[in-house]
Design a protein around this motif. Structure first.
Motif, PDB file in Angstrom:
ATOM      1  N   LEU A 160       0.824  -1.209   0.000  1.00 54.52           N
ATOM      2  CA  LEU A 160       0.000   0.000   0.000  1.00 54.52           C
ATOM      3  C   LEU A 160       0.861   1.262   0.000  1.00 54.52           C
ATOM      4  CD1 LEU A 160      -2.872  -0.831   2.547  1.00 54.52           C
ATOM      5  CD2 LEU A 160      -3.020  -0.741   0.065  1.00 54.52           C
ATOM      6  N   VAL A 161       1.877   1.281   0.875  1.00 55.16           N
ATOM      7  CA  VAL A 161       2.736   2.467   0.972  1.00 55.16           C
ATOM      8  C   VAL A 161       3.540   2.650  -0.315  1.00 55.16           C
ATOM      9  CG1 VAL A 161       4.644   3.534   2.213  1.00 55.16           C
ATOM     10  CG2 VAL A 161       2.862   2.336   3.482  1.00 55.16           C
ATOM     11  N   LYS A 162       4.076   1.556  -0.853  1.00 56.50           N
ATOM     12  CA  LYS A 162       4.866   1.638  -2.087  1.00 56.50           C
ATOM     13  C   LYS A 162       4.034   2.231  -3.224  1.00 56.50           C
ATOM     14  CE  LYS A 162       7.343  -1.328  -5.402  1.00 56.50           C
ATOM     15  NZ  LYS A 162       6.439  -1.137  -6.547  1.00 56.50           N
ATOM     16  N   THR A 163       2.810   1.762  -3.374  1.00 56.24           N
ATOM     17  CA  THR A 163       1.947   2.274  -4.434  1.00 56.24           C
ATOM     18  C   THR A 163       1.617   3.740  -4.211  1.00 56.24           C
ATOM     19  OG1 THR A 163       0.973   0.058  -4.577  1.00 56.24           O
ATOM     20  CG2 THR A 163      -0.174   1.835  -5.709  1.00 56.24           C
ATOM     21  N   PHE A 164       1.415   4.113  -2.945  1.00 46.87           N
ATOM     22  CA  PHE A 164       1.134   5.510  -2.611  1.00 46.87           C
ATOM     23  C   PHE A 164       2.315   6.407  -2.959  1.00 46.87           C
ATOM     24  CE2 PHE A 164       0.949   9.184   0.174  1.00 46.87           C
ATOM     25  CZ  PHE A 164      -0.386   9.541   0.150  1.00 46.87           C
ATOM     26  N   VAL A 165       3.524   5.963  -2.613  1.00 46.17           N
ATOM     27  CA  VAL A 165       4.726   6.758  -2.887  1.00 46.17           C
ATOM     28  C   VAL A 165       4.940   6.906  -4.384  1.00 46.17           C
ATOM     29  CG1 VAL A 165       7.245   6.818  -2.658  1.00 46.17           C
ATOM     30  CG2 VAL A 165       5.823   6.186  -0.697  1.00 46.17           C
ATOM     31  N   GLU A 166       4.687   5.837  -5.135  1.00 47.24           N
ATOM     32  CA  GLU A 166       4.867   5.893  -6.586  1.00 47.24           C
ATOM     33  C   GLU A 166       3.928   6.898  -7.243  1.00 47.24           C
ATOM     34  OE1 GLU A 166       6.473   1.365  -7.516  1.00 47.24           O
ATOM     35  OE2 GLU A 166       4.324   1.810  -7.573  1.00 47.24           O
ATOM     36  N   ALA A 167       2.798   7.184  -6.581  1.00 45.70           N
ATOM     37  CA  ALA A 167       1.848   8.153  -7.128  1.00 45.70           C
ATOM     38  C   ALA A 167       2.235   9.589  -6.800  1.00 45.70           C
ATOM     39  CB  ALA A 167       0.448   7.865  -6.588  1.00 45.70           C
ATOM     40  N   MET A 168       3.203   9.779  -5.909  1.00 39.43           N
ATOM     41  CA  MET A 168       3.649  11.130  -5.555  1.00 39.43           C
ATOM     42  C   MET A 168       4.618  11.659  -6.621  1.00 39.43           C
ATOM     43  SD  MET A 168       4.220  10.542  -1.444  1.00 39.43           S
ATOM     44  CE  MET A 168       4.729  12.244  -1.166  1.00 39.43           C
ATOM     45  N   PRO A 169       4.662  12.968  -6.809  1.00 37.82           N
ATOM     46  CA  PRO A 169       5.558  13.535  -7.839  1.00 37.82           C
ATOM     47  C   PRO A 169       7.024  13.213  -7.553  1.00 37.82           C
ATOM     48  CG  PRO A 169       3.972  15.176  -7.077  1.00 37.82           C
ATOM     49  CD  PRO A 169       3.846  14.004  -6.159  1.00 37.82           C
ATOM     50  N   ARG A 170       7.702  12.682  -8.526  1.00 35.33           N
ATOM     51  CA  ARG A 170       9.117  12.351  -8.378  1.00 35.33           C
ATOM     52  C   ARG A 170       9.982  13.611  -8.240  1.00 35.33           C
ATOM     53  NH1 ARG A 170      11.412   7.587  -6.843  1.00 35.33           N
ATOM     54  NH2 ARG A 170      13.576   7.502  -7.533  1.00 35.33           N
ATOM     55  N   GLU A 171       9.446  14.724  -8.723  1.00 32.98           N
ATOM     56  CA  GLU A 171      10.202  15.974  -8.671  1.00 32.98           C
ATOM     57  C   GLU A 171      10.497  16.417  -7.243  1.00 32.98           C
ATOM     58  OE1 GLU A 171       7.549  15.416 -10.452  1.00 32.98           O
ATOM     59  OE2 GLU A 171       8.232  15.574 -12.529  1.00 32.98           O
ATOM     60  N   LEU A 172       9.668  15.974  -6.275  1.00 38.17           N
ATOM     61  CA  LEU A 172       9.925  16.328  -4.872  1.00 38.17           C
ATOM     62  C   LEU A 172      11.293  15.811  -4.427  1.00 38.17           C
ATOM     63  CD1 LEU A 172       6.444  15.512  -3.256  1.00 38.17           C
ATOM     64  CD2 LEU A 172       7.431  17.783  -3.621  1.00 38.17           C
ATOM     65  N   GLN A 173      11.573  14.543  -4.745  1.00 37.50           N
ATOM     66  CA  GLN A 173      12.857  13.958  -4.362  1.00 37.50           C
ATOM     67  C   GLN A 173      14.001  14.581  -5.152  1.00 37.50           C
ATOM     68  OE1 GLN A 173      12.925   9.706  -4.306  1.00 37.50           O
ATOM     69  NE2 GLN A 173      15.140   9.556  -4.091  1.00 37.50           N
ATOM     70  N   GLU A 174      13.781  14.800  -6.441  1.00 40.06           N
ATOM     71  CA  GLU A 174      14.846  15.363  -7.272  1.00 40.06           C
ATOM     72  C   GLU A 174      15.231  16.759  -6.809  1.00 40.06           C
ATOM     73  OE1 GLU A 174      13.194  15.159 -11.145  1.00 40.06           O
ATOM     74  OE2 GLU A 174      13.466  12.968 -11.352  1.00 40.06           O
ATOM     75  N   ALA A 175      14.248  17.560  -6.430  1.00 32.00           N
ATOM     76  CA  ALA A 175      14.539  18.917  -5.955  1.00 32.00           C
ATOM     77  C   ALA A 175      15.307  18.876  -4.639  1.00 32.00           C
ATOM     78  CB  ALA A 175      13.239  19.699  -5.792  1.00 32.00           C
ATOM     79  N   ALA A 176      14.910  17.977  -3.751  1.00 28.83           N
ATOM     80  CA  ALA A 176      15.593  17.862  -2.457  1.00 28.83           C
ATOM     81  C   ALA A 176      17.034  17.394  -2.640  1.00 28.83           C
ATOM     82  CB  ALA A 176      14.830  16.907  -1.552  1.00 28.83           C
ATOM     83  N   GLU A 177      17.229  16.444  -3.557  1.00 29.03           N
ATOM     84  CA  GLU A 177      18.586  15.946  -3.786  1.00 29.03           C
ATOM     85  C   GLU A 177      19.470  17.014  -4.437  1.00 29.03           C
ATOM     86  OE1 GLU A 177      17.860  12.442  -6.044  1.00 29.03           O
ATOM     87  OE2 GLU A 177      17.678  11.145  -4.261  1.00 29.03           O
ATOM     88  N   MET A 178      18.909  17.865  -5.258  1.00 29.17           N
ATOM     89  CA  MET A 178      19.672  18.962  -5.842  1.00 29.17           C
ATOM     90  C   MET A 178      20.137  19.950  -4.768  1.00 29.17           C
ATOM     91  SD  MET A 178      17.587  19.758  -9.367  1.00 29.17           S
ATOM     92  CE  MET A 178      18.619  21.191  -9.717  1.00 29.17           C
TER      93      MET A 178
END
Length: 303
Positions: A160-178
């Motif tokens: 359930l959590v994995k599917t939920f995370v996959e639906a979140m915008p990937r740009e959130l992680q990319e911006a944080a990593e930048m």
């Protein structure tokens, strides 16, 4: 409003009436057993023992609850059940959130293998005796942690959590990593605060499982100080006749002979203990209800 719209609106009225009626009947069927337990626990014990209490309480009194709460081991069992529910739920929610998040990371070594290794445990089980041997070898028998550790990793919750995370915008992680955030910072500061709906759903599942579980006590625990409320309920229901007799005799000369209406019976013991055990968990769902539907839908369906 056009004639066609009026016709459609009128056509919806019978459907709405039938729909509401069916759901009302379904709610009644689901809720009546709890209502039945409550009215029998507060009614005259002689009438409840005869099965005469069906719709409304009669001979109202609350003596049953006072006598049941005095049963040996009940406060300690309540403490154990509360502790295992709070600690177990917190551990399961955190583990499900972290593993569900990590299984979405392409950089995780052998990600597909580890994910399949977790999911396959939903379909295959070693069996009762091997599991008992494992628990005994690990020193978890007659230990409070036998309630917590085996239930921390739940494949269904992780999915359930994995599917939920996959639906979140990937740009959130990319911006944080930048900005220089590491993987743990991304998890705790970016994703975890935005997982509230699915984590509330996991919390409900875990809390209900922890609170209602009694088989682990039956299999792994002989120390009475580690008995849970559900296990005591199991014991009290099986011993209701002897407990009722003991309750009737406990007053002695101090209170005289109890009346038939308030004298404990096997039925009053069963219904009162069941209400005491069930009521706390009924208050959990309303606290998380606003998150539950959103969480279960977003966590179960991707895209």
């Amino acid at each position: 409003m056009t004639t066609a719209s009026l016709t459609r609106e009128r056509g919806h009225v019978p459907f709405t009436i039938v729909n509401c009626t069916l759901f009302a009947l379904f709610a009644l069927v689901c809720g009546y057993p709890f209502y039945y337990l409550i009215i029998n626990s507060i009614s005259a014990n002689d009438l409840s023992a005869l099965g005469d209490i069906r719709w409304l309480p009669r001979g109202l009194h609350l003596d049953n609850y006072g006598q049941v709460l005095d049963l040996q081991g009940l406060p300690q069992a309540a403490l154990v059940s509360f502790a295992r529910t709070v600690i177990g739920t917190a551990a399961t929610v955190l583990a499900s959130a972290y593993l569900g998040f990590m299984f979405t990371q392409p950089r995780l070594w052998k990600r597909s293998f580890w994910y399949r290794a977790v999911v396959i445990t939903m379909y295959f089980n070693a069996g009762l005796i091997p599991v008992f041997i494992i628990m005994k070898t690990l020193g978890l028998t007659n230990s409070f942690w036998v309630y917590i550790l085996p239930l921390v990793v739940q494949p269904f919750n992780i999915i359930l959590v994995k599917t939920f995370v996959e639906a979140m915008p990937r740009e959130l992680q990319e911006a944080a990593e930048m900005d220089g955030a590491g993987i743990l910072s991304v998890f705790f500061r970016i994703y975890l605060p935005n997982m509230t709906p699915i984590l509330a759903t996991v919390a409900i599942f875990s809390a209900v499982t922890q609170w209602n579980s009694f088989q682990d006590t039956l299999l792994y625990i002989t120390d009475q100080s580690l008995y849970t409320l559900q296990f005591l309920l199991y014991m009290y229901i099986n011993q209701a006749d002897s407990l009722a007799q003991a309750a009737q005799q406990s007053g002695g000369d101090l209170s005289g002979i109890a009346s038939a209406a308030t004298s404990q019976t096997a039925t009053s013991i069963r219904t009162t203990v069941a209400v005491v055990v069930v009521l706390p968990i009924l208050f959990v769902y309303p606290l998380f209800q606003r998150y539950f539907v959103k969480g279960i839908m977003l966590g179960a369906v991707k895209g």
